[in-house]
Design a protein around this motif. Structure first.
Motif, PDB file in Angstrom:
ATOM      1  N   ARG A  44       0.816  -1.226   0.000  1.00 13.75           N
ATOM      2  CA  ARG A  44       0.000   0.000   0.000  1.00 13.75           C
ATOM      3  C   ARG A  44       0.845   1.269   0.000  1.00 13.75           C
ATOM      4  NH1 ARG A  44      -3.125  -2.674   4.441  1.00 13.75           N
ATOM      5  NH2 ARG A  44      -4.937  -3.622   3.425  1.00 13.75           N
ATOM      6  N   ASN A  45       2.083   1.167   0.446  1.00 16.79           N
ATOM      7  CA  ASN A  45       2.970   2.323   0.521  1.00 16.79           C
ATOM      8  C   ASN A  45       2.970   3.052  -0.824  1.00 16.79           C
ATOM      9  OD1 ASN A  45       5.416   3.907   0.249  1.00 16.79           O
ATOM     10  ND2 ASN A  45       6.172   2.871   2.068  1.00 16.79           N
ATOM     11  N   GLY A  46       2.853   4.361  -0.777  1.00 12.49           N
ATOM     12  CA  GLY A  46       2.785   5.168  -1.999  1.00 12.49           C
ATOM     13  C   GLY A  46       3.950   4.975  -2.933  1.00 12.49           C
ATOM     14  N   SER A  47       5.130   4.630  -2.407  1.00 13.97           N
ATOM     15  CA  SER A  47       6.293   4.478  -3.278  1.00 13.97           C
ATOM     16  C   SER A  47       6.355   3.098  -3.941  1.00 13.97           C
ATOM     17  CB  SER A  47       7.579   4.736  -2.495  1.00 13.97           C
ATOM     18  OG  SER A  47       7.772   3.733  -1.516  1.00 13.97           O
ATOM     19  N   PHE A  48       5.559   2.137  -3.462  1.00 16.10           N
ATOM     20  CA  PHE A  48       5.585   0.812  -4.081  1.00 16.10           C
ATOM     21  C   PHE A  48       5.018   0.919  -5.490  1.00 16.10           C
ATOM     22  CE2 PHE A  48       4.235  -3.520  -4.994  1.00 16.10           C
ATOM     23  CZ  PHE A  48       5.363  -4.221  -4.630  1.00 16.10           C
ATOM     24  N   ASP A  58       0.876  -1.345  -9.538  1.00 23.12           N
ATOM     25  CA  ASP A  58      -0.572  -1.123  -9.469  1.00 23.12           C
ATOM     26  C   ASP A  58      -1.345  -2.426  -9.331  1.00 23.12           C
ATOM     27  OD1 ASP A  58      -0.362   1.608  -9.711  1.00 23.12           O
ATOM     28  OD2 ASP A  58      -0.800   1.643 -11.857  1.00 23.12           O
ATOM     29  N   GLY A  59      -0.857  -3.490  -9.960  1.00 21.95           N
ATOM     30  CA  GLY A  59      -1.542  -4.778  -9.889  1.00 21.95           C
ATOM     31  C   GLY A  59      -1.622  -5.291  -8.466  1.00 21.95           C
ATOM     32  N   ALA A  60      -0.516  -5.181  -7.724  1.00 13.44           N
ATOM     33  CA  ALA A  60      -0.509  -5.621  -6.328  1.00 13.44           C
ATOM     34  C   ALA A  60      -1.434  -4.754  -5.482  1.00 13.44           C
ATOM     35  CB  ALA A  60       0.912  -5.576  -5.774  1.00 13.44           C
ATOM     36  N   LYS A  61      -1.408  -3.448  -5.734  1.00 14.92           N
ATOM     37  CA  LYS A  61      -2.290  -2.538  -4.991  1.00 14.92           C
ATOM     38  C   LYS A  61      -3.761  -2.870  -5.274  1.00 14.92           C
ATOM     39  CE  LYS A  61       1.039   1.276  -4.976  1.00 14.92           C
ATOM     40  NZ  LYS A  61       1.316   1.480  -3.575  1.00 14.92           N
ATOM     41  N   PRO A 118      14.839  -1.713  -4.805  1.00 15.44           N
ATOM     42  CA  PRO A 118      14.089  -1.313  -3.606  1.00 15.44           C
ATOM     43  C   PRO A 118      12.655  -1.855  -3.568  1.00 15.44           C
ATOM     44  CG  PRO A 118      15.274   0.574  -4.486  1.00 15.44           C
ATOM     45  CD  PRO A 118      15.450  -0.551  -5.472  1.00 15.44           C
ATOM     46  N   ALA A 119      11.986  -1.939  -4.712  1.00 15.09           N
ATOM     47  CA  ALA A 119      10.602  -2.431  -4.737  1.00 15.09           C
ATOM     48  C   ALA A 119      10.522  -3.914  -4.384  1.00 15.09           C
ATOM     49  CB  ALA A 119       9.980  -2.199  -6.107  1.00 15.09           C
ATOM     50  N   ARG A 120      11.636  -4.615  -4.449  1.00 12.06           N
ATOM     51  CA  ARG A 120      11.649  -6.051  -4.158  1.00 12.06           C
ATOM     52  C   ARG A 120      12.133  -6.354  -2.739  1.00 12.06           C
ATOM     53  NH1 ARG A 120      11.726  -8.915  -9.252  1.00 12.06           N
ATOM     54  NH2 ARG A 120      10.256  -7.737 -10.507  1.00 12.06           N
ATOM     55  N   ARG A 121      12.276  -5.307  -1.927  1.00 11.04           N
ATOM     56  CA  ARG A 121      12.740  -5.526  -0.553  1.00 11.04           C
ATOM     57  C   ARG A 121      11.554  -5.685   0.398  1.00 11.04           C
ATOM     58  NH1 ARG A 121      16.736  -0.656  -1.057  1.00 11.04           N
ATOM     59  NH2 ARG A 121      18.242  -1.644  -2.442  1.00 11.04           N
ATOM     60  N   ILE A 149       3.965   1.574 -13.736  1.00 17.58           N
ATOM     61  CA  ILE A 149       4.832   0.789 -12.851  1.00 17.58           C
ATOM     62  C   ILE A 149       6.297   1.138 -13.120  1.00 17.58           C
ATOM     63  CG2 ILE A 149       5.661  -1.545 -12.341  1.00 17.58           C
ATOM     64  CD1 ILE A 149       2.743  -2.493 -12.847  1.00 17.58           C
ATOM     65  N   LEU A 150       6.676   1.195 -14.396  1.00 18.27           N
ATOM     66  CA  LEU A 150       8.064   1.521 -14.737  1.00 18.27           C
ATOM     67  C   LEU A 150       8.437   2.925 -14.273  1.00 18.27           C
ATOM     68  CD1 LEU A 150       8.374  -0.078 -18.285  1.00 18.27           C
ATOM     69  CD2 LEU A 150       9.364  -0.908 -16.142  1.00 18.27           C
ATOM     70  N   GLU A 151       7.532   3.884 -14.454  1.00 18.64           N
ATOM     71  CA  GLU A 151       7.792   5.259 -13.996  1.00 18.64           C
ATOM     72  C   GLU A 151       8.007   5.293 -12.484  1.00 18.64           C
ATOM     73  OE1 GLU A 151       4.400   7.518 -15.296  1.00 18.64           O
ATOM     74  OE2 GLU A 151       4.915   7.268 -17.422  1.00 18.64           O
ATOM     75  N   ARG A 152       7.163   4.604 -11.745  1.00 22.30           N
ATOM     76  CA  ARG A 152       7.302   4.582 -10.277  1.00 22.30           C
ATOM     77  C   ARG A 152       8.568   3.859  -9.845  1.00 22.30           C
ATOM     78  NH1 ARG A 152       1.237   3.058  -9.642  1.00 22.30           N
ATOM     79  NH2 ARG A 152       0.280   5.105  -9.636  1.00 22.30           N
ATOM     80  N   ASP A 153       8.916   2.796 -10.563  1.00 19.86           N
ATOM     81  CA  ASP A 153      10.126   2.050 -10.214  1.00 19.86           C
ATOM     82  C   ASP A 153      11.368   2.905 -10.458  1.00 19.86           C
ATOM     83  OD1 ASP A 153      11.276  -0.347  -9.176  1.00 19.86           O
ATOM     84  OD2 ASP A 153      11.974  -0.826 -11.195  1.00 19.86           O
ATOM     85  N   VAL A 154      11.377   3.667 -11.532  1.00 22.18           N
ATOM     86  CA  VAL A 154      12.502   4.568 -11.796  1.00 22.18           C
ATOM     87  C   VAL A 154      12.583   5.630 -10.698  1.00 22.18           C
ATOM     88  CG1 VAL A 154      13.374   6.377 -13.355  1.00 22.18           C
ATOM     89  CG2 VAL A 154      12.596   4.188 -14.279  1.00 22.18           C
ATOM     90  N   SER A 155      11.437   6.162 -10.280  1.00 25.41           N
ATOM     91  CA  SER A 155      11.433   7.163  -9.191  1.00 25.41           C
ATOM     92  C   SER A 155      11.987   6.568  -7.903  1.00 25.41           C
ATOM     93  CB  SER A 155      10.009   7.654  -8.934  1.00 25.41           C
ATOM     94  OG  SER A 155       9.550   8.396 -10.026  1.00 25.41           O
TER      95      SER A 155
END
Length: 189
Positions: A15-19, A22-25, A142-145, A175-181
């Protein structure tokens, strides 16, 4: 309903905004994220019960294929392994689940290839094609931690449905945009 603290921690992580995913959310928001607990990522101790959960979950998807959903196996440990050791242990668990499918005579999903060298290769459990994402404390992305090792099972079919509906590419771009951020670079996977 009583929620296990580790399971709730996982849900909060998603749920964290930085995760980025979208599919998981969506799976959490629509109560379609099923969490199973495992003892140790380095042990086959409860592979049979985890495999049984995979088969039941695949069957439920076939009955009602609507919405994005994921099956997550969160292992109690070990917590001290590094990324390469964890990846090796994850593949051992995945192979064990595949061996149980073969032992039970469960057919491979004919929409994908069982040959890892084939570009159409995918994992198959319970006759359904999956891709699996690993999370663990020492992931380079980081998204996989996550504090505990976890395997997230996602059905290929649900993403094929998104493609057919014209929604997949936009979701992938977000998803890619958020992962880059989050990480500063695109995930090479």
């Amino acid at each position: 309903m009583h929620t296990n603290p580790i399971e709730e921690e996982f849900r909060q992580h998603i749920r964290n905004g930085s995760f980025p995913c979208d599919g998981a959310k969506s799976a959490i928001a629509n109560n379609r994220l099923h969490i199973v607990r495992g003892m140790s990522l380095t042990s086959a101790w409860n592979d049979i019960s985890i495999h049984r959960e995979l088969l039941e979950w695949s069957s439920k998807y076939r009955e009602d294929g609507s919405g994005l959903r994921s099956l997550v196996v969160i292992f109690d440990g070990p917590e001290e392994l590094r990324e390469q050791q964890i990846q090796h242990a994850m593949w051992e668990r995945i192979q064990s689940f595949a061996d149980k499918d073969a032992w039970l005579g469960v057919p491979y999903d004919d929409a994908v290839s069982s040959d890892p060298e084939d570009p159409h290769f995918s994992l198959s459990f319970g006759g359904c094609a999956f891709f699996v994402v690993g999370l663990h404390p020492f992931a380079s992305r980081p998204a996989r931690r996550f504090r505990y090792p976890a395997l997230v099972f996602n059905l290929h079919e649900q993403f094929n449905t998104l493609r057919a509906e014209g929604r997949y590419e936009r979701m992938r771009e977000r998803i890619l945009e958020r992962d880059v951020s989050l990480a500063g670079s695109v995930n090479p996977m």
